[in-house]
Design a protein around this motif. Structure first.
Motif, PDB file in Angstrom:
ATOM      1  N   ALA A  24     -69.200 -71.862 -55.630  1.00 21.06           N
ATOM      2  CA  ALA A  24     -68.707 -72.061 -56.981  1.00 21.06           C
ATOM      3  C   ALA A  24     -69.672 -72.865 -57.837  1.00 21.06           C
ATOM      4  O   ALA A  24     -69.764 -72.671 -59.038  1.00 21.06           O
ATOM      5  CB  ALA A  24     -67.360 -72.775 -56.933  1.00 21.06           C
ATOM      6  N   ARG A  60     -59.617 -74.166 -52.569  1.00 14.70           N
ATOM      7  CA  ARG A  60     -59.235 -73.006 -53.366  1.00 14.70           C
ATOM      8  C   ARG A  60     -59.462 -73.260 -54.858  1.00 14.70           C
ATOM      9  O   ARG A  60     -59.959 -72.389 -55.586  1.00 14.70           O
ATOM     10  CB  ARG A  60     -57.776 -72.658 -53.089  1.00 14.70           C
ATOM     11  CG  ARG A  60     -57.310 -71.347 -53.679  1.00 14.70           C
ATOM     12  CD  ARG A  60     -55.914 -70.969 -53.205  1.00 14.70           C
ATOM     13  NE  ARG A  60     -54.941 -72.016 -53.482  1.00 14.70           N
ATOM     14  CZ  ARG A  60     -54.367 -72.764 -52.537  1.00 14.70           C
ATOM     15  NH1 ARG A  60     -54.673 -72.590 -51.264  1.00 14.70           N
ATOM     16  NH2 ARG A  60     -53.486 -73.680 -52.860  1.00 14.70           N
ATOM     17  N   ASN A  62     -61.576 -75.449 -56.166  1.00 24.19           N
ATOM     18  CA  ASN A  62     -63.012 -75.563 -56.419  1.00 24.19           C
ATOM     19  C   ASN A  62     -63.721 -74.219 -56.341  1.00 24.19           C
ATOM     20  O   ASN A  62     -64.688 -73.970 -57.067  1.00 24.19           O
ATOM     21  CB  ASN A  62     -63.630 -76.550 -55.428  1.00 24.19           C
ATOM     22  CG  ASN A  62     -63.199 -77.980 -55.700  1.00 24.19           C
ATOM     23  OD1 ASN A  62     -62.769 -78.311 -56.792  1.00 24.19           O
ATOM     24  ND2 ASN A  62     -63.306 -78.838 -54.689  1.00 24.19           N
ATOM     25  N   ALA A  63     -63.226 -73.321 -55.490  1.00 25.32           N
ATOM     26  CA  ALA A  63     -63.847 -72.009 -55.349  1.00 25.32           C
ATOM     27  C   ALA A  63     -63.716 -71.178 -56.619  1.00 25.32           C
ATOM     28  O   ALA A  63     -64.534 -70.294 -56.869  1.00 25.32           O
ATOM     29  CB  ALA A  63     -63.236 -71.258 -54.167  1.00 25.32           C
ATOM     30  N   ARG A  64     -62.694 -71.445 -57.417  1.00 25.79           N
ATOM     31  CA  ARG A  64     -62.541 -70.689 -58.665  1.00 25.79           C
ATOM     32  C   ARG A  64     -63.157 -71.425 -59.860  1.00 25.79           C
ATOM     33  O   ARG A  64     -62.895 -71.079 -61.001  1.00 25.79           O
ATOM     34  CB  ARG A  64     -61.070 -70.382 -58.911  1.00 25.79           C
ATOM     35  CG  ARG A  64     -60.165 -71.574 -59.125  1.00 25.79           C
ATOM     36  CD  ARG A  64     -58.728 -71.103 -59.421  1.00 25.79           C
ATOM     37  NE  ARG A  64     -57.824 -72.184 -59.722  1.00 25.79           N
ATOM     38  CZ  ARG A  64     -56.772 -72.541 -58.975  1.00 25.79           C
ATOM     39  NH1 ARG A  64     -56.528 -71.879 -57.847  1.00 25.79           N
ATOM     40  NH2 ARG A  64     -55.986 -73.521 -59.338  1.00 25.79           N
ATOM     41  N   GLY A  65     -63.972 -72.421 -59.575  1.00 28.20           N
ATOM     42  CA  GLY A  65     -64.703 -73.091 -60.643  1.00 28.20           C
ATOM     43  C   GLY A  65     -64.234 -74.490 -60.938  1.00 28.20           C
ATOM     44  O   GLY A  65     -64.691 -75.112 -61.901  1.00 28.20           O
ATOM     45  N   LYS A  68     -60.843 -76.976 -65.111  1.00 23.24           N
ATOM     46  CA  LYS A  68     -61.549 -76.668 -66.352  1.00 23.24           C
ATOM     47  C   LYS A  68     -61.095 -77.611 -67.469  1.00 23.24           C
ATOM     48  O   LYS A  68     -59.944 -77.565 -67.905  1.00 23.24           O
ATOM     49  CB  LYS A  68     -61.318 -75.208 -66.733  1.00 23.24           C
ATOM     50  CG  LYS A  68     -61.880 -74.234 -65.695  1.00 23.24           C
ATOM     51  CD  LYS A  68     -61.481 -72.800 -65.959  1.00 23.24           C
ATOM     52  CE  LYS A  68     -62.093 -71.875 -64.934  1.00 23.24           C
ATOM     53  NZ  LYS A  68     -61.662 -72.215 -63.553  1.00 23.24           N
ATOM     54  N   SER A  76     -66.003 -78.392 -66.624  1.00 26.08           N
ATOM     55  CA  SER A  76     -65.383 -78.048 -65.342  1.00 26.08           C
ATOM     56  C   SER A  76     -65.791 -79.065 -64.286  1.00 26.08           C
ATOM     57  O   SER A  76     -66.969 -79.396 -64.139  1.00 26.08           O
ATOM     58  CB  SER A  76     -65.807 -76.652 -64.901  1.00 26.08           C
ATOM     59  OG  SER A  76     -65.276 -75.683 -65.781  1.00 26.08           O
ATOM     60  N   GLU A 333     -51.981 -77.221 -56.881  1.00 23.03           N
ATOM     61  CA  GLU A 333     -52.012 -76.270 -57.996  1.00 23.03           C
ATOM     62  C   GLU A 333     -51.386 -76.883 -59.244  1.00 23.03           C
ATOM     63  O   GLU A 333     -51.900 -76.705 -60.357  1.00 23.03           O
ATOM     64  CB  GLU A 333     -51.262 -74.988 -57.602  1.00 23.03           C
ATOM     65  CG  GLU A 333     -51.945 -74.155 -56.525  1.00 23.03           C
ATOM     66  CD  GLU A 333     -53.260 -73.548 -56.990  1.00 23.03           C
ATOM     67  OE1 GLU A 333     -53.419 -73.306 -58.198  1.00 23.03           O
ATOM     68  OE2 GLU A 333     -54.131 -73.318 -56.127  1.00 23.03           O
TER      69      GLU A 333
END
Length: 426
Positions: A24, A60, A62-65, A68, A76, A333
């Motif tokens: 990422a 999870r 961190n893997a999507r960025g 934000k 980010s 989340e």
């Protein structure tokens, strides 16, 4: 990558070690989350199990960025999960809290002891009043004493597990239909949560099954009993058809092992009978007899739920590491979502978003109740069975035993009233 600071064991930093994060390439300054839990002593296994869950959730995000944020707030930014060993002691937990704040953590997660959670709530309330520029938010994944979102409710505390009264009400949905039970033995750990479980068991039995006789009502020291045979012997001698217990960790595992040894053939109605060694310890004697309540279990029907569990098993393939909790995933989340919606790391702004958080993952959906910061979600009750039996595709910890869902309870039905009088910052 481990380091020692003030004799507090820190975690492998997620931002450096997660393979998904390496892809990422999140460049912003990390957002630190401090996990304050027992990482040594009799409940070290529960601390490590929680860490795996939260670590996976952080990976999870961190893997999507990462989280934000606008450029003015650093853009980010990755989440970093650090662990602090409270050694099973409240004073150690408070020392860990001070160290975590000094290390830059503004989000604290804990849950494996309600007495520790209460101490952290008090300390965080005082800290946030003294130092508004360094306010801290406490996210609770397992401390289920109802008082924490009732009399002791705090604007800075958010609970993501169903509290003890909610769990007991779910268990009672099954107990009231089990007409084979005429007597029960109540046994629990002697601290706030264990006391709350037995207190509510008596209240709900009187309301739902007044015909059931309580033949034992006993508390034992938390985490200090090495031999449960005397307790198991009393349970068997009482003639009880069932035991109701909130025991967890080794206190549950050793109890069920002892019950098996003395030949107790009744049911166990448990809060945590589905994990951390209990199914393997009970063995065939638990088939159709050990009942557990949870927010989610691996055999909850549905392709989304199954896919969620399968992805966890791929990440942690060792059978001994099989201890996955949906609520811990929803917690991370909800935190990431709330920071993004607040567009800031300001604690007041993030808490205002957490109050109204609604999250979904793996087919499970829940929302935070603003009135008391108690997460509302469906609950399930399940009974132990052999892997491969109808409804038991997945076992627990490679034991060959799993849990078949026998009752699903909607979030609206699981909801309980609250006496919280929330004080919000001006």
């Amino acid at each position: 990558m481990f380091k020692f600071r003030r004799q507090v064991l820190k975690s492998l930093v997620a931002v450096l070690s997660a393979p998904a994060l390496a892809r990422a390439q999140v460049a912003g300054a990390p957002i630190r989350i401090a996990m304050i839990e027992s990482m040594s002593g009799p409940f070290a296994n529960t601390g490590e199990a929680v860490f795996r869950n939260l670590y996976w959730a952080v990976e999870r995000v961190n893997a999507r960025g990462g989280v934000k944020l606008p450029a003015s707030s650093g853009g980010s930014r990755p989440l970093v999960l650090d662990k602090y060993d409270n050694k099973g002691q409240n004073e150690e937990a408070l020392s860990a809290l001070r160290a975590a704040i000094d290390d830059g953590a503004r989000f604290v997660v804990q849950g494996n002891n309600s007495a520790t959670a209460a101490a952290l709530i008090d300390a965080i309330n005082k800290h946030n009043e003294r130092e508004p520029a360094r306010r801290v938010i406490f996210l609770n994944y397992s401390a289920t004493d109802p008082i924490l979102t009732n009399e002791k409710c705090s604007y800075w505390h958010f609970r993501f597990d169903a509290h003890a009264d909610m769990r007991m009400a779910a268990l009672m949905e099954v107990i009231k239909e089990d007409q084979a039970i005429s007597s029960v033995y109540l046994l629990g750990q002697d601290y706030s949560f264990g006391q709350a479980v037995l207190r509510e068991a008596k209240v709900q039995l009187a309301a739902q099954r007044p015909d059931v006789k309580i033949v034992g009502d006993e508390l034992h020291p938390l985490g200090r009993v090495k031999d449960f045979l005397p307790y198991a012997t009393k349970i068997k001698a009482s003639g009880a058809q069932a035991v109701i217990t909130g025991n967890w960790g080794n206190d549950l595992t050793l109890l069920v092992k002892a019950a098996k040894e003395v030949g107790f053939e009744g049911k166990f109605y448990t809060f945590y009978g589905n994990a951390l060694g209990a199914p393997a310890a009970i063995g065939d004697a638990g088939l159709g007899k050990v009942v557990a309540v949870a927010d989610w279990l691996p055999n909850v029907p549905g392709t989304a739920s199954e896919g969620f569990y399968q992805s966890f098993r791929q990440r942690f393939p060792k059978p001994a590491d099989d201890y996955v909790h949906m609520r811990m995933q929803l917690l991370i989340e909800a935190l990431a979502q709330s920071i993004e919606k607040a567009a800031s790391l300001d604690a007041v702004a993030v808490a205002a978003q957490l109050e109204r958080a609604q999250v979904s993952l793996g087919g499970q959906t829940g929302h935070m109740r603003a009135a008391d910061h108690q997460f509302q979600q469906p609950l399930v009750v399940a009974v132990m069975d052999r892997q491969g039996a109808p409804g038991v595709k997945f076992d627990v910890e490679g034991s060959g035993y799993g849990f078949r869902v026998i009752k699903q309870i909607s979030a609206s039905r699981a909801e309980q009233p609250s006496t919280c009088k929330m004080v919000r910052p001006a």
